[in-house]
Design a protein around this motif. Structure first.
Motif, mmCIF file in Angstrom:
data_model
loop_
_atom_site.group_PDB
_atom_site.id
_atom_site.type_symbol
_atom_site.label_atom_id
_atom_site.label_comp_id
_atom_site.label_asym_id
_atom_site.label_seq_id
_atom_site.Cartn_x
_atom_site.Cartn_y
_atom_site.Cartn_z
ATOM 1 N N PHE A 84 -10.142 4.114 16.584
ATOM 2 C CA PHE A 84 -10.662 2.788 17.133
ATOM 3 C C PHE A 84 -10.460 1.870 15.751
ATOM 4 O O PHE A 84 -10.039 0.562 16.313
ATOM 5 N N LEU A 85 -10.854 2.034 14.678
ATOM 6 C CA LEU A 85 -10.537 1.121 13.556
ATOM 7 C C LEU A 85 -9.193 0.837 13.062
ATOM 8 O O LEU A 85 -8.857 -0.472 12.817
ATOM 9 N N LEU A 86 -8.223 1.565 13.420
ATOM 10 C CA LEU A 86 -6.737 1.458 12.941
ATOM 11 C C LEU A 86 -5.740 1.437 14.105
ATOM 12 O O LEU A 86 -5.092 2.425 14.262
ATOM 13 N N PRO A 87 -5.790 0.534 14.889
ATOM 14 C CA PRO A 87 -5.047 0.365 16.199
ATOM 15 C C PRO A 87 -3.673 0.217 15.558
ATOM 16 O O PRO A 87 -3.523 -0.250 14.501
ATOM 17 N N GLY A 88 -2.513 0.380 16.452
ATOM 18 C CA GLY A 88 -1.111 0.167 16.119
ATOM 19 C C GLY A 88 -0.827 -1.268 15.641
ATOM 20 O O GLY A 88 -0.111 -1.454 14.339
ATOM 21 N N PHE A 89 -1.486 -2.265 16.156
ATOM 22 C CA PHE A 89 -1.209 -3.755 15.480
ATOM 23 C C PHE A 89 -1.696 -3.834 14.165
ATOM 24 O O PHE A 89 -0.945 -4.631 13.263
ATOM 25 N N TYR A 90 -3.014 -3.352 14.130
ATOM 26 C CA TYR A 90 -3.322 -3.553 12.634
ATOM 27 C C TYR A 90 -2.599 -2.722 11.475
ATOM 28 O O TYR A 90 -2.361 -3.497 10.412
ATOM 29 N N ILE A 91 -1.963 -1.650 11.907
ATOM 30 C CA ILE A 91 -1.303 -1.036 11.093
ATOM 31 C C ILE A 91 0.137 -1.800 10.802
ATOM 32 O O ILE A 91 0.559 -1.709 9.682
ATOM 33 N N ALA A 92 0.573 -2.369 11.758
ATOM 34 C CA ALA A 92 1.960 -3.319 11.659
ATOM 35 C C ALA A 92 1.387 -4.470 10.578
ATOM 36 O O ALA A 92 2.310 -4.993 9.777
ATOM 37 N N VAL A 93 0.081 -4.945 10.938
ATOM 38 C CA VAL A 93 -0.135 -6.131 10.017
ATOM 39 C C VAL A 93 -0.179 -5.707 8.726
ATOM 40 O O VAL A 93 0.200 -6.465 7.796
ATOM 41 N N GLN A 94 -0.724 -4.511 8.310
ATOM 42 C CA GLN A 94 -0.871 -3.819 6.878
ATOM 43 C C GLN A 94 0.510 -3.666 6.194
ATOM 44 O O GLN A 94 0.903 -4.059 5.126
ATOM 45 N N PHE A 95 1.441 -3.178 7.019
ATOM 46 C CA PHE A 95 3.011 -3.031 6.757
ATOM 47 C C PHE A 95 3.441 -4.091 6.377
ATOM 48 O O PHE A 95 4.164 -4.066 5.334
ATOM 49 N N PHE A 96 3.740 -5.239 7.200
ATOM 50 C CA PHE A 96 4.442 -6.448 7.039
ATOM 51 C C PHE A 96 3.850 -7.320 5.873
ATOM 52 O O PHE A 96 4.425 -7.645 4.941
ATOM 53 N N ALA A 97 2.227 -7.272 5.756
ATOM 54 C CA ALA A 97 1.902 -7.881 4.641
ATOM 55 C C ALA A 97 2.218 -7.368 3.170
ATOM 56 O O ALA A 97 2.299 -7.955 2.138
ATOM 57 N N THR A 98 2.324 -6.101 3.276
ATOM 58 C CA THR A 98 2.295 -5.136 2.100
ATOM 59 C C THR A 98 3.998 -5.493 1.672
ATOM 60 O O THR A 98 3.978 -5.709 0.480
ATOM 61 N N LEU A 99 4.876 -5.515 2.458
ATOM 62 C CA LEU A 99 6.042 -5.960 2.271
ATOM 63 C C LEU A 99 6.283 -7.137 1.600
ATOM 64 O O LEU A 99 7.038 -7.496 0.676
ATOM 65 N N CYS A 100 5.448 -8.312 2.441
ATOM 66 C CA CYS A 100 5.671 -9.544 1.685
ATOM 67 C C CYS A 100 4.921 -9.551 0.065
ATOM 68 O O CYS A 100 5.600 -10.251 -0.539
ATOM 69 N N PHE A 101 3.916 -8.996 0.022
ATOM 70 C CA PHE A 101 3.271 -8.758 -1.389
ATOM 71 C C PHE A 101 4.324 -8.149 -2.430
ATOM 72 O O PHE A 101 4.491 -8.578 -3.530
ATOM 73 N N VAL A 102 5.017 -7.203 -1.787
ATOM 74 C CA VAL A 102 5.964 -6.491 -2.736
ATOM 75 C C VAL A 102 7.171 -7.426 -3.312
ATOM 76 O O VAL A 102 7.565 -7.376 -4.294
ATOM 77 N N MET A 103 7.444 -8.299 -1.909
ATOM 78 C CA MET A 103 8.830 -9.283 -2.478
ATOM 79 C C MET A 103 8.116 -10.109 -3.620
ATOM 80 O O MET A 103 8.907 -10.490 -4.374
ATOM 81 N N CYS A 104 6.948 -10.603 -3.197
ATOM 82 C CA CYS A 104 6.579 -11.585 -4.274
ATOM 83 C C CYS A 104 6.380 -10.897 -5.640
ATOM 84 O O CYS A 104 6.592 -11.631 -6.754
ATOM 85 N N LEU A 105 5.996 -9.694 -5.758
ATOM 86 C CA LEU A 105 6.003 -8.852 -7.089
ATOM 87 C C LEU A 105 7.305 -8.765 -7.643
ATOM 88 O O LEU A 105 7.386 -9.006 -8.806
ATOM 89 N N ILE A 106 8.270 -8.604 -6.951
ATOM 90 C CA ILE A 106 9.516 -8.397 -7.179
ATOM 91 C C ILE A 106 10.094 -9.575 -7.785
ATOM 92 O O ILE A 106 10.900 -9.676 -8.818
ATOM 93 N N ALA A 107 9.787 -10.583 -7.017
ATOM 94 C CA ALA A 107 10.234 -12.096 -7.602
ATOM 95 C C ALA A 107 9.383 -12.519 -8.769
ATOM 96 O O ALA A 107 9.978 -13.359 -9.620
ATOM 97 N N LEU A 108 8.318 -12.039 -9.202
ATOM 98 C CA LEU A 108 7.381 -12.511 -10.339
ATOM 99 C C LEU A 108 8.278 -12.176 -11.651
ATOM 100 O O LEU A 108 8.570 -13.121 -12.509
ATOM 101 N N PRO A 109 8.773 -11.125 -11.922
ATOM 102 C CA PRO A 109 9.399 -10.736 -13.253
ATOM 103 C C PRO A 109 10.742 -11.617 -13.265
ATOM 104 O O PRO A 109 11.301 -11.961 -14.367
ATOM 105 N N LEU A 110 11.437 -11.588 -12.128
ATOM 106 C CA LEU A 110 12.711 -12.338 -12.309
ATOM 107 C C LEU A 110 12.293 -13.790 -12.362
ATOM 108 O O LEU A 110 13.229 -14.492 -13.093
ATOM 109 N N THR A 111 11.259 -14.379 -12.146
ATOM 110 C CA THR A 111 11.143 -15.720 -12.110
ATOM 111 C C THR A 111 10.602 -15.978 -13.641
ATOM 112 O O THR A 111 11.208 -16.823 -14.277
ATOM 113 N N LEU A 112 10.124 -15.079 -14.354
ATOM 114 C CA LEU A 112 10.028 -15.105 -15.562
ATOM 115 C C LEU A 112 10.912 -15.055 -16.629
ATOM 116 O O LEU A 112 11.239 -15.898 -17.655
ATOM 117 N N ALA A 113 11.938 -14.215 -16.049
ATOM 118 C CA ALA A 113 13.327 -14.004 -16.419
ATOM 119 C C ALA A 113 14.152 -15.563 -16.745
ATOM 120 O O ALA A 113 14.842 -15.817 -17.579
#
Length: 266
Positions: A84-113
């Motif tokens: 009930f707590l973890l339906p498919g759409f909620y897991i998809a939201v967590q997945f794509f939001a995590t990918l967005c956050f990972v892309m931001c983390l990758i861009a952070l050291p590159l921006t500093l460089a």
């Protein structure tokens, strides 16, 4: 420095602001909240990784457990209501939001460089293009996440009291952060292209200044002389050789005068 012009400075400001907004949205539990109209709501608020209940009991299952307080959504205590707590759409939201956050983390050291790299460095164009690509891809992932949650988050089949559930401020920050990553990444990519063409023009101008215009003129003349000249094509309407005219009917051809005689016909 890598951020010495206006486009890069605007892109840097937009990317830092959007990353901060999405970071707050990613870590706060206010994507879905109750509007406060109910006296004792069984559900109070929810984020990507945390949910808060108030004496919640799943009526579809015969368990006496009443959940109260805020916990991690993957908490072991919630295992009996995971479906009930973890339906498919909620897991998809967590997945794509995590990918967005990972892309931001990758861009952070590159921006500093990029900030530590001179514009004359060959790595400057590569860093601009890489940072821009990471932010554009991250914006697409984040946009997918907020669209899915906006369409399914307050549905009647999920959290109790769906009539009184609204999108919270964390969701709003996630929308703004995901959308603002796109223009920031595009500005980085535009700047990378501009720097690339600028360097190509500098290289061509440097070659002209080193060899001079006479060198290139001699090269052009030599190339033109090396091409064999094709023979001129014969004209389709070339004049035909003259032929003797035939005498017309009723007219006598003039005869040559006899030697010593006088020609009488005029």
């Amino acid at each position: 420095m890598g951020a010495s012009n206006r486009n890069t400075q605007v892109a840097l400001g937009l990317s830092a602001f959007s990353f901060l907004l999405f970071l707050i949205a990613f870590s706060t539990p206010y994507w879905l909240v109750t509007d406060g109209r109910l006296e004792n709501p069984r559900f109070t608020n929810l984020g990507l990784w945390e949910v808060c209940f108030n004496k919640f009991q799943d009526i579809h299952r015969f368990f006496d457990n009443r959940f109260k307080g805020c916990m991690w959504v993957f908490e072991e205590e919630y295992y009996i209501i995971h479906d009930f707590l973890l339906p498919g759409f909620y897991i998809a939201v967590q997945f794509f939001a995590t990918l967005c956050f990972v892309m931001c983390l990758i861009a952070l050291p590159l921006t500093l460089a990029l900030l530590r790299t001179s514009r004359d460095d060959d790595r400057n164009v590569v860093l601009l293009l890489t940072v821009g690509t990471c932010q554009v891809v991250g914006s697409i992932f984040g946009f997918i996440a907020v669209v899915i949650f906006g369409a399914k988050g307050d549905s009647r089949d999920w959290m109790p009291g769906w009539q009184n559930n609204d999108m919270g401020w964390s969701f709003a920050l996630g929308v703004v952060g995901a959308v603002m990553l796109m223009p920031a990444g595009i500005l980085y990519m535009i700047e990378a292209r501009r720097e690339r063409y600028k360097r190509l023009n500098e290289i061509s101008n440097r070659q002209v200044s080193e060899y001079g215009d006479d060198y290139y003129q001699d090269q052009a003349n030599a190339a033109a002389a090396a091409i064999p000249s094709a023979p001129a094509p014969s004209s389709y309407f070339a004049p035909e050789p003259s032929r003797p005219r035939r005498p017309q009917l009723g007219h006598r051809a003039p005869s040559a005068p006899a030697p010593g005689g006088i020609q009488t016909d005029i």
